[in-house]
Scaffold this active site. Structure first.
Site, PDB file in Angstrom:
ATOM      1  N   SER A   1       0.850  -1.198   0.000  1.00 38.69           N
ATOM      2  CA  SER A   1       0.000   0.000   0.000  1.00 38.69           C
ATOM      3  C   SER A   1       0.889   1.253   0.000  1.00 38.69           C
ATOM      4  O   SER A   1       1.996   1.232   0.540  1.00 38.69           O
ATOM      5  CB  SER A   1      -0.863  -0.035   1.263  1.00 38.69           C
ATOM      6  OG  SER A   1      -1.974   0.800   1.130  1.00 38.69           O
ATOM      7  N   PRO A   2       0.421   2.356  -0.602  1.00 42.31           N
ATOM      8  CA  PRO A   2       1.246   3.560  -0.622  1.00 42.31           C
ATOM      9  C   PRO A   2       1.533   4.066   0.785  1.00 42.31           C
ATOM     10  O   PRO A   2       0.628   4.160   1.609  1.00 42.31           O
ATOM     11  CB  PRO A   2       0.392   4.573  -1.395  1.00 42.31           C
ATOM     12  CG  PRO A   2      -0.995   4.023  -1.386  1.00 42.31           C
ATOM     13  CD  PRO A   2      -0.863   2.535  -1.281  1.00 42.31           C
TER      14      PRO A   2
ATOM     15  N   GLN B   1       1.497   6.597  -7.228  1.00 40.61           N
ATOM     16  CA  GLN B   1       0.332   7.302  -6.690  1.00 40.61           C
ATOM     17  C   GLN B   1       0.589   8.797  -6.811  1.00 40.61           C
ATOM     18  O   GLN B   1       1.606   9.289  -6.297  1.00 40.61           O
ATOM     19  CB  GLN B   1       0.092   6.934  -5.225  1.00 40.61           C
ATOM     20  CG  GLN B   1      -1.263   7.469  -4.730  1.00 40.61           C
ATOM     21  CD  GLN B   1      -1.473   7.282  -3.229  1.00 40.61           C
ATOM     22  OE1 GLN B   1      -0.647   7.722  -2.431  1.00 40.61           O
ATOM     23  NE2 GLN B   1      -2.590   6.672  -2.868  1.00 40.61           N
TER      24      GLN B   1
ATOM     25  N   TYR C   1      -7.270  14.960   1.199  1.00 37.74           N
ATOM     26  CA  TYR C   1      -6.388  15.777   0.370  1.00 37.74           C
ATOM     27  C   TYR C   1      -7.217  16.489  -0.709  1.00 37.74           C
ATOM     28  O   TYR C   1      -8.448  16.451  -0.673  1.00 37.74           O
ATOM     29  CB  TYR C   1      -5.256  14.913  -0.208  1.00 37.74           C
ATOM     30  CG  TYR C   1      -4.398  14.320   0.893  1.00 37.74           C
ATOM     31  CD1 TYR C   1      -3.721  15.164   1.785  1.00 37.74           C
ATOM     32  CD2 TYR C   1      -4.291  12.946   1.081  1.00 37.74           C
ATOM     33  CE1 TYR C   1      -2.960  14.642   2.830  1.00 37.74           C
ATOM     34  CE2 TYR C   1      -3.530  12.425   2.127  1.00 37.74           C
ATOM     35  CZ  TYR C   1      -2.868  13.269   2.995  1.00 37.74           C
ATOM     36  OH  TYR C   1      -2.127  12.778   4.035  1.00 37.74           O
TER      37      TYR C   1
ATOM     38  N   ARG D   1      -7.946   6.053  -5.522  1.00 35.00           N
ATOM     39  CA  ARG D   1      -8.135   5.720  -4.099  1.00 35.00           C
ATOM     40  C   ARG D   1      -9.180   6.667  -3.527  1.00 35.00           C
ATOM     41  O   ARG D   1      -9.080   7.886  -3.703  1.00 35.00           O
ATOM     42  CB  ARG D   1      -6.821   5.826  -3.329  1.00 35.00           C
ATOM     43  CG  ARG D   1      -6.970   5.442  -1.875  1.00 35.00           C
ATOM     44  CD  ARG D   1      -5.644   5.311  -1.157  1.00 35.00           C
ATOM     45  NE  ARG D   1      -5.310   3.897  -0.977  1.00 35.00           N
ATOM     46  CZ  ARG D   1      -4.659   3.391   0.072  1.00 35.00           C
ATOM     47  NH1 ARG D   1      -4.230   4.180   1.027  1.00 35.00           N
ATOM     48  NH2 ARG D   1      -4.405   2.105   0.176  1.00 35.00           N
TER      49      ARG D   1
ATOM     50  N   ARG E   1       1.246  -1.169   6.861  1.00 37.73           N
ATOM     51  CA  ARG E   1       2.173  -1.326   7.990  1.00 37.73           C
ATOM     52  C   ARG E   1       2.879  -2.678   8.026  1.00 37.73           C
ATOM     53  O   ARG E   1       4.072  -2.722   8.360  1.00 37.73           O
ATOM     54  CB  ARG E   1       1.441  -1.030   9.297  1.00 37.73           C
ATOM     55  CG  ARG E   1       1.110   0.454   9.432  1.00 37.73           C
ATOM     56  CD  ARG E   1       0.078   0.709  10.504  1.00 37.73           C
ATOM     57  NE  ARG E   1      -1.171   0.047  10.206  1.00 37.73           N
ATOM     58  CZ  ARG E   1      -2.164  -0.089  11.060  1.00 37.73           C
ATOM     59  NH1 ARG E   1      -2.052   0.380  12.282  1.00 37.73           N
ATOM     60  NH2 ARG E   1      -3.287  -0.693  10.702  1.00 37.73           N
TER      61      ARG E   1
HETATM   62  C1  LIG Z   1       3.559   5.686   7.346  1.00 40.56           C
HETATM   63  C2  LIG Z   1       2.327   5.664   6.476  1.00 40.56           C
HETATM   64  C3  LIG Z   1       2.248   6.485   5.364  1.00 40.56           C
HETATM   65  C4  LIG Z   1       1.128   6.460   4.534  1.00 40.56           C
HETATM   66  N1  LIG Z   1       1.119   7.183   3.392  1.00 40.56           N
HETATM   67  C5  LIG Z   1       0.108   7.037   2.501  1.00 40.56           C
HETATM   68  C6  LIG Z   1       0.171   7.619   1.212  1.00 40.56           C
HETATM   69  O1  LIG Z   1       1.148   8.240   0.842  1.00 40.56           O
HETATM   70  N2  LIG Z   1      -0.888   7.468   0.399  1.00 40.56           N
HETATM   71  C7  LIG Z   1      -1.983   6.750   0.763  1.00 40.56           C
HETATM   72  O2  LIG Z   1      -2.919   6.638  -0.010  1.00 40.56           O
HETATM   73  N3  LIG Z   1      -2.056   6.147   1.964  1.00 40.56           N
HETATM   74  C8  LIG Z   1      -1.022   6.259   2.823  1.00 40.56           C
HETATM   75  N4  LIG Z   1      -1.064   5.581   4.011  1.00 40.56           N
HETATM   76  C9  LIG Z   1      -2.212   4.722   4.314  1.00 40.56           C
HETATM   77  C10 LIG Z   1      -1.914   3.271   3.938  1.00 40.56           C
HETATM   78  O3  LIG Z   1      -1.723   3.112   2.549  1.00 40.56           O
HETATM   79  C11 LIG Z   1      -3.046   2.352   4.378  1.00 40.56           C
HETATM   80  O4  LIG Z   1      -4.226   2.716   3.722  1.00 40.56           O
HETATM   81  C12 LIG Z   1      -3.262   2.373   5.880  1.00 40.56           C
HETATM   82  O5  LIG Z   1      -2.031   2.377   6.577  1.00 40.56           O
HETATM   83  C13 LIG Z   1      -4.060   1.165   6.360  1.00 40.56           C
HETATM   84  O6  LIG Z   1      -3.411  -0.030   6.019  1.00 40.56           O
HETATM   85  P1  LIG Z   1      -2.613  -0.941   7.098  1.00 40.56           P
HETATM   86  O7  LIG Z   1      -3.573  -1.263   8.177  1.00 40.56           O
HETATM   87  O8  LIG Z   1      -2.183  -2.165   6.315  1.00 40.56           O
HETATM   88  O9  LIG Z   1      -1.443  -0.139   7.610  1.00 40.56           O
HETATM   89  C14 LIG Z   1       0.051   5.628   4.861  1.00 40.56           C
HETATM   90  C15 LIG Z   1       0.127   4.819   5.994  1.00 40.56           C
HETATM   91  C16 LIG Z   1       1.241   4.804   6.791  1.00 40.56           C
HETATM   92  C17 LIG Z   1       1.296   3.873   7.976  1.00 40.56           C
END
Ligand SMILES: Cc1cc2nc3c(=O)[nH]c(=O)nc-3n(C[C@H](O)[C@H](O)[C@H](O)COP(=O)(O)O)c2cc1C
Ligand SMILES: Cc1cc2nc3c(=O)[nH]c(=O)nc-3n(C[C@H](O)[C@H](O)[C@H](O)COP(=O)(O)OP(=O)(O)OC[C@H]3O[C@@H](n4cnc5c(N)ncnc54)[C@H](O)[C@@H]3O)c2cc1C
Length: 763
Positions: free
Chosen positions: A413-414, A491, A572, A620, A715
């Site tokens: 994921s981004p 992205q 955003y 997204r 994560r």
């Molecule tokens: C450190 C960090 C940075 C993130 N940056 C982005 C991002 O740049 N773009 C985005 O769409 N989501 C971003 N997210 C959200 C994640 O892509 C994801 O949707 C969210 O962490 C939930 O997934 P998880 O439970 O597997 O961590 C970020 C999450 C984390 C933890």
């Protein structure tokens, strides 16, 4: 102790028995409004495990119950004329009337007074004349109503209509679910044998179907005759029978989910359905009632006072009840929404049904019925276009979008790294993304990369707006293509009202200490009182930002990215147009959903024209603002996805939230997956699920149940760049490609995995 028990259902009778077993000196009266053999309902389901627990409490009644148990191992699903059967589920059933007669007998043997045909209108006098009163008077408990102000019952009347019937038709080989499409909508039955000559046959349908059939205006006899016609080909000429003579009208009900805030008042305790109910589709109401009876009897003998016993009883049982009610909610909601899934292939439909409560996982199904699961996995692989090695779990199925083919369904994921310098990715980015691409995921997203310096979230965010950015990203993309099987997705986004803020590990979303730049958004609504008030974009701003998106996409295309994702989530810039919380515009870009989507879609169309036709584009979205009707709701998210699909977006990346500080999400594992599920199955659009998905088992069950096409893990990939390769080793899947220099490490890992579970990876 002088004890009165109100209600001679399973809870009341078993509590009386459990008390007497602990101290024969108790004087116990059980009061019941019905006659001894006059009970509604047919069979109830228990598990062998529950009965073992009961045997430890009272071996005599457990042995009697066991003598009458009907056992079955299979679950059959009849859907679209196909009967799919899986095994290894291990249920036992007993007639409700039989169970109660056995418990009555046991109670009499223990010298408990049973007083039938006595209606309790008011528990007050019983509380005066007895040391302890237990109100086990069922779903519509009068005692609970009498002290509603204390117990604070939360009663959630669920949406489906059901009627509890019986039949002499045999369903003795399997617990059977039958789905019938009628001229008025779908009607389904839950059928199971509980005695040699009788089976339970619960008929259920949506309220709308029920109304179209006119069941509400029918007499009980007409209603039953209609159900007999609907299920005629499954009944072999046998009748359906009702014994709910106490219910008015046609005997159809809405299930009430009951949960009381408190379970006791003075010397009275609530028990069984009176305190908390569990939907019949997970068959645990009787188990809960019986186990609560044992628990209260235990505490009354281990604790010094009534008050202390009640306190322990409430806290211990509440945890168990909440656990079961959560599984029951998943299950009943699945049935409420079942029409969403009826288009699925019978294999996938059956899988979705079996895993509906989230208590049965993918690997748990393999333990129950390896052959059935193997068949379902092979079906999934073949449908994904893999005909060579079909015995792989769903996460290792290929996926194709336009000309891009992914080796598997796992997506990094981004995730913003906040390590860029003037928007330029650094060695950090190269090392970070290269590692994730080597780690086996089919698709690696780079972080939100911004279309302009002022479109960055923080000073550490990456960009697609300078020649140096292009060179750095191209070096990474070339490496990924040369050295790995992964595909890489760019992205692109603009921070809008959440721009000019601190790095993620500082005070996220808070303005910079110095060097802030002006921000803009759909409307002049700041992210928080501490943030800048953004400029509401005018047409010139909109044109300029749209062109910046196009220029960024063109740069990403030149770098060789395989896929583009437009970030329209998390508050955003584009998200600030979509959600009504931050879009207050009165022009054609605000108000209705079509208006709120107008600018994001303008950007999409312009980008699509600049992006190579053979490469896919994702968007997204935040599919739930988590603020109720004021924001984007899951239902509106379906409409958003429908419009993206119509516009030509190839896949919807279904995230949620981060659009309002007032959001109140309900966290839990896979908590956002229902949003992806709903969008995918209501629109037919391909989706990615994301949010607290961290085990291979989660990924496999999401995919095989048809809740998403791809699964994003964020994560978990920070903790382990090799998550996919490690998952493959844990699942003993040898079809993944490891980088050549790492092959000795692979071989050792597989050997270790054969010896025992790999640390940190539960399958
Ligand atoms: C450190 C960090 C940075 C993130 N940056 C982005 C991002 O740049 N773009 C985005 O769409 N989501 C971003 N997210 C959200 C994640 O892509 C994801 O949707 C969210 O962490 C939930 O997934 P998880 O439970 O597997 O961590 C970020 C999450 C984390 C933890
Ligand atoms: C369609 C359906 C299917 C179900 N299937 C299953 C299943 O497969 N497995 C399972 O475990 N559970 C099942 N249940 C749930 C199960 O029936 C209940 O959870 C269980 O019976 C709860 O026991 P109880 O003793 O608390 O309440 P009840 O069984 O409802 O008993 C309450 C008793 O109190 C009496 N009473 C009520 N009011 C008064 C009054 N004012 N004065 C005197 N007496 C009164 C009633 O007549 C009744 O006998 C199902 C429920 C439904 C509706």
């Amino acid at each position: 102790m002088k004890v009165a028990v109100l209600g001679a259902g399973p809870a009341g009778l078993y509590f009386a028995i459990s008390m007497k077993r602990r101290n024969p000196a108790h004087r116990i009266t059980v009061v019941e409004r019905n006659k001894a053999d006059d009970t509604f309902g047919w069979g109830v389901v228990l598990s062998a495990e529950t009965l073992d627990n009961l045997a430890a409490n009272d071996a005599v009644s457990a042995a009697w119950i066991r003598d009458y148990f009907a056992y079955w191992d299979d679950i059959a699903v009849l859907h679209k004329g196909v009967r799919t059967v899986s095994t290894g589920h291990g249920f036992c059933g007993i007639g409700r009337k039989r169970l109660l007669l056995l418990l009555q007998q046991r109670a009499r043997d223990l010298d408990i007074e049973l007083q039938f045909e006595t209606e309790i209108a008011d528990p007050g006098p019983w509380m005066e004349s007895h040391d302890l009163v237990v109100a086990a008077d069922g779903l519509n408990s009068r005692a609970r109503t009498a002290f509603a102000g204390v117990f604070k019952p939360d009663i959630d009347l669920r949406r489906c209509k059901f009627v509890w019937l019986g039949t002499r038709q045999k369903f003795d080989d399997a617990f059977t679910f039958i789905f019938e499409q009628t001229g008025h909508g779908w009607v389904w039955a839950h059928a199971y044998q509980f005695e040699s000559d009788t089976a339970t046959f619960i008929v259920e349908c949506s309220e709308a179907t029920w109304a179209r059939w006119g069941f509400g205006e029918m007499s009980r006899e007409q209603s039953i005759a209609t159900c007999e016609r609907i299920f005629a080909r499954h009944l072999g000429g046998h009748a359906l029978m009702s014994n709910a003579s106490h219910l008015r009208g046609s005997a159809w009900l809405n299930f009430p989910r009951v949960l009381c805030e408190r379970w006791s008042h003075r010397n009275l305790a609530l028990m069984g359905d009176a305190a908390a109910s569990a939907h019949f589709s997970i068959g645990s109401g009787t188990k809960l009632a019986l186990e609560s009876a044992v628990a209260l009897a235990d505490y009354l003998h281990s604790e010094p006072t009534l008050e202390a016993a009640f306190a322990k009883y409430e806290s211990a049982r509440r945890t168990e009840v909440l656990r079961l009610q959560s599984a029951a909610r998943n299950s009943l909601e699945w049935f409420e929404e079942v029409e969403r899934y009826l288009h699925l292939d019978p294999v996938q439909f059956n899988y979705a049904l079996l895993t509906r409560s989230q208590r049965i996982s993918h690997e748990n199904l393999r333990l129950r019925d390896p052959a059935w699961l193997g068949g379902a996995e092979a079906w999934f692989q073949r449908r994904a276009g893999n005909t060579l090695n079909v015995q792989r779990t769903p996460m290792f199925a290929p996926f194709r979008l336009r000309d891009m083919t992914l080796a598997n369904r796992v997506v990094v994921s981004p995730m913003a790294q906040y390590k860029a310098v003037d928007g330029c990715p650094t060695d950090w980015h190269f090392a970070h993304y290269a590692e994730r691409a080597k780690g086996g995921a089919g698709l690696v997203h780079i972080e939100m990369t911004c279309v302009s310096p002022e479109g960055r979230i923080t000073p550490g965010c990456t960009g697609f707006y300078a020649p140096a950015h292009e060179a750095a990203w191209k070096r990474l993309v070339d490496f990924v293509h040369r050295e790995t099987e992964a595909r890489i997705c760019a992205q692109v986004g603009h921070s809008g009202p959440k721009g000019s803020t601190q790095l993620g590990w500082q005070q996220a979303d808070a303005p910079l200490a110095e060097g802030n730049w002006p921000v803009m958004a759909a409307s002049a609504v700041p992210w928080s009182p501490a943030n800048q008030v953004p400029k509401a974009m005018d047409r010139a701003d909109m044109d300029r930002v749209r062109d910046q998106f196009v220029a960024s996409a063109a740069m990403a295309a030149r770098c060789g990215f395989d896929m583009l994702e437009i970030h329209a989530a998390h508050g955003y810039l584009l998200s600030s147009f979509i959600t009504p919380i931050t879009n207050r515009r009165s022009d054609e870009y605000g108000g209705s959903l079509d208006n709120r989507l107008r600018y994001p879609l303008e950007v999409f169309h312009a980008v699509r024209a600049a992006w190579p036709a053979e490469r896919p584009i994702s968007m997204r979205i935040s599919a739930n603002d988590w603020v109720g009707e004021e924001g984007v709701t899951p239902a509106e998210a379906v409409e958003i996805a429908r419009r993206l699909q119509e516009a030509g977006v190839d896949i919807c990346d279904v995230s949620a939230g981060q659009t309002s500080l007032r959001a109140r999400p309900v966290y839990g594992r896979m908590f956002q997956t229902p949003l992806s599920d709903r969008i995918r199955n209501e629109t037919g659009m391909a989706t990615m699920a994301v949010g607290n998905i961290y085990e291979p088992d989660h990924v496999n069950s999401i995919l095989l149940a048809g809740r998403a096409d791809l699964v994003c893990l964020a994560r978990p990939h920070l903790a382990d760049p090799y998550w996919t390769l490690h998952a493959a080793a844990a699942l003993n899947d040898r079809g993944v490609r490891w980088p050549d220099p790492y092959l000795p490490g692979r071989d050792q890992l597989y050997r270790l995995a054969e010896r025992g579970p790999l640390q940190g990876l539960k399958v």
